[in-house]
Design an enzyme around this catalytic site. Structure first.
Site, PDB file in Angstrom:
ATOM      1  N   ASP A   1      -5.159   3.380  -1.674  1.00 17.00           N
ATOM      2  CA  ASP A   1      -6.211   3.576  -0.679  1.00 17.00           C
ATOM      3  C   ASP A   1      -6.843   4.957  -0.835  1.00 17.00           C
ATOM      4  OD1 ASP A   1      -6.211   1.199   1.062  1.00 17.00           O
ATOM      5  OD2 ASP A   1      -4.102   1.750   1.386  1.00 17.00           O
TER       6      ASP A   1
ATOM      7  N   HIS B   1      -8.534   0.509  -3.789  1.00 18.98           N
ATOM      8  CA  HIS B   1      -9.416   0.253  -2.650  1.00 18.98           C
ATOM      9  C   HIS B   1     -10.138   1.550  -2.308  1.00 18.98           C
ATOM     10  CE1 HIS B   1      -9.565  -0.855   1.960  1.00 18.98           C
ATOM     11  NE2 HIS B   1     -10.752  -0.826   1.411  1.00 18.98           N
TER      12      HIS B   1
ATOM     13  N   HIS C   1      -1.299  -1.280  -4.212  1.00 23.08           N
ATOM     14  CA  HIS C   1      -2.590  -1.029  -3.540  1.00 23.08           C
ATOM     15  C   HIS C   1      -2.741   0.469  -3.301  1.00 23.08           C
ATOM     16  CE1 HIS C   1      -5.874  -2.449  -0.835  1.00 23.08           C
ATOM     17  NE2 HIS C   1      -5.552  -1.414  -0.062  1.00 23.08           N
TER      18      HIS C   1
ATOM     19  N   MET D   1     -11.055  -6.447   5.863  1.00 19.22           N
ATOM     20  CA  MET D   1     -10.336  -5.440   6.651  1.00 19.22           C
ATOM     21  C   MET D   1     -10.034  -6.028   8.033  1.00 19.22           C
ATOM     22  SD  MET D   1      -9.859  -2.847   4.725  1.00 19.22           S
ATOM     23  CE  MET D   1      -8.938  -2.032   6.022  1.00 19.22           C
TER      24      MET D   1
ATOM     25  N   ASP E   1      -6.267  -6.803   4.625  1.00 15.01           N
ATOM     26  CA  ASP E   1      -5.731  -5.435   4.682  1.00 15.01           C
ATOM     27  C   ASP E   1      -5.776  -4.903   6.114  1.00 15.01           C
ATOM     28  OD1 ASP E   1      -5.005  -2.824   4.121  1.00 15.01           O
ATOM     29  OD2 ASP E   1      -6.708  -2.408   2.795  1.00 15.01           O
TER      30      ASP E   1
ATOM     31  N   MET F   1      -9.653   7.588   0.300  1.00 13.62           N
ATOM     32  CA  MET F   1     -10.533   7.886   1.451  1.00 13.62           C
ATOM     33  C   MET F   1     -11.198   9.238   1.225  1.00 13.62           C
ATOM     34  SD  MET F   1      -7.929   6.904   4.503  1.00 13.62           S
ATOM     35  CE  MET F   1      -6.926   5.418   4.423  1.00 13.62           C
TER      36      MET F   1
ATOM     37  N   MET G   1     -12.429   3.604  -0.164  1.00 11.29           N
ATOM     38  CA  MET G   1     -13.102   3.747   1.137  1.00 11.29           C
ATOM     39  C   MET G   1     -13.922   5.024   1.073  1.00 11.29           C
ATOM     40  SD  MET G   1      -9.887   2.545   3.436  1.00 11.29           S
ATOM     41  CE  MET G   1      -8.747   2.813   2.085  1.00 11.29           C
TER      42      MET G   1
ATOM     43  N   SER H   1       0.827  -1.210   0.000  1.00 11.98           N
ATOM     44  CA  SER H   1       0.000   0.000   0.000  1.00 11.98           C
ATOM     45  C   SER H   1       0.859   1.257   0.000  1.00 11.98           C
ATOM     46  CB  SER H   1      -0.904   0.018   1.227  1.00 11.98           C
ATOM     47  OG  SER H   1      -1.489   1.297   1.348  1.00 11.98           O
TER      48      SER H   1
HETATM   49  C1  DX5 Z   1      -6.332   1.263   5.863  1.00 11.24           C
HETATM   50  C2  DX5 Z   1      -5.944   0.922   4.446  1.00 11.24           C
HETATM   51  C3  DX5 Z   1      -4.775   0.027   4.357  1.00 11.24           C
HETATM   52  C4  DX5 Z   1      -3.508   0.571   4.981  1.00 11.24           C
HETATM   53  C5  DX5 Z   1      -2.870  -0.583   5.692  1.00 11.24           C
HETATM   54  O1  DX5 Z   1      -7.587   1.800   5.937  1.00 11.24           O
HETATM   55  O2  DX5 Z   1      -7.004   0.283   3.759  1.00 11.24           O
HETATM   56  O3  DX5 Z   1      -4.531  -0.424   3.034  1.00 11.24           O
HETATM   57  O4  DX5 Z   1      -2.597   1.095   4.055  1.00 11.24           O
HETATM   58  O5  DX5 Z   1      -1.860  -0.089   6.485  1.00 11.24           O
HETATM   59  P1  DX5 Z   1      -0.964  -1.013   7.408  1.00 11.24           P
HETATM   60  O6  DX5 Z   1      -0.402  -2.119   6.552  1.00 11.24           O
HETATM   61  O7  DX5 Z   1       0.055  -0.080   7.948  1.00 11.24           O
HETATM   62  O8  DX5 Z   1      -1.892  -1.566   8.475  1.00 11.24           O
HETATM   63 ZN    ZN Z   2      -6.480  -0.695   1.709  1.00 17.29          ZN
END
Ligand code: DX5
Ligand code: ZN
Length: 214
Positions: free
Chosen positions: A33, A64, A31, A135, A173, A35, A66, A6
């Site tokens: 992310d 991904h 990956h 998750m 994840d 948000m 969110m 990620s």
């Molecule tokens: C969190 C993200 C993850 C995040 C994971 O909401 O979806 O992909 O990057 O981070 P680590 O591996 O540090 O837990």
């Molecule tokens: Zn993620």
């Protein structure tokens, strides 16, 4: 084991070396992310940043989302050239239609579930999805502690997938590291996302290789 490092844990002021490290590593995906500050209590990056990232990245993109109403952004994710578009079950009232539209756009469809969402909520869509993203932390932040009961969820999801004849892979994840990754492999995970574990390592590429070897 497949891996999807990620970018969330990379230095946002200097993304190119992070992407080049992933290009030259044995990672299967990058990956990303996204948000929105509504579905999760944080805002990361959006399409202008991902467009620049996609130009430099030679790994397939695993996006991904969110965000609320992810179906509004299918064409934007497609325009990035992403291979996987993952939406949250909790963010999609019409999940079946969203998955069909992701497929119609030529992408693999991923569905993610938060820690409090039972895997059984996917029983009527499991044969239609390509990826289930479990998750193992509450989404919104990197560097959180792994929730141990995720392991039981993954075992139940493995059974649901195998019993239904679904071809979906299980991606996990949150809180993936040298301790949790072997447990996840044993529970039936097919692909691990790792942010802080990879980017805080002295040798990120060999950390990715150690996950791949599980
Ligand atoms: C969190 C993200 C993850 C995040 C994971 O909401 O979806 O992909 O990057 O981070 P680590 O591996 O540090 O837990
Ligand atoms: Zn993620």
């Amino acid at each position: 084991m497949k891996t999807s490092p990620s970018l969330l844990a990379a230095d946002f002021a200097d993304l190119r070396p992070a992407i080049e490290m992933i290009n030259s590593s044995c990672a299967d995906y990058l990956h990303l992310d996204v948000m929105d500050g509504v579905f999760v209590p944080n805002i990361s990056f959006g399409f202008p940043v991902m467009k620049s990232v996609a130009k430099v990245c030679r790994k397939p993109l695993d996006v991904h989302l969110m965000i609320v109403e992810p179906q509004r952004w299918i064409e934007n994710v497609k325009a990035l050239g992403a291979e996987i578009m993952t939406v949250h079950q909790e963010a999609c009232v019409h999940l079946d239609s969203c998955v069909s539209r992701i497929h119609a756009a030529g992408m693999k469809a991923g569905v993610s579930i938060c820690p409090a969402t039972p895997v059984e909520t996917l029983s009527d869509i499991i044969t239609e999805v390509d990826v289930v993203l479990v998750m193992s932390v509450n989404p919104g932040f990197g560097g959180q502690k792994f929730i141990p009961r995720s392991l039981d969820k993954i075992r139940r999801l493995r059974r649901l997938i195998d019993d239904s004849g679904s071809k979906a892979i299980i991606e996990v994840d949150g809180g993936v590291n040298n301790v949790t990754a072997p447990l996840l492999a044993q529970a039936g995970a097919d692909m691990l996302v790792a942010g802080s574990y990879v980017f805080s390592a002295n040798d990120p590429a060999s950390t990715i290789a150690s996950l791949e070897s599980l």
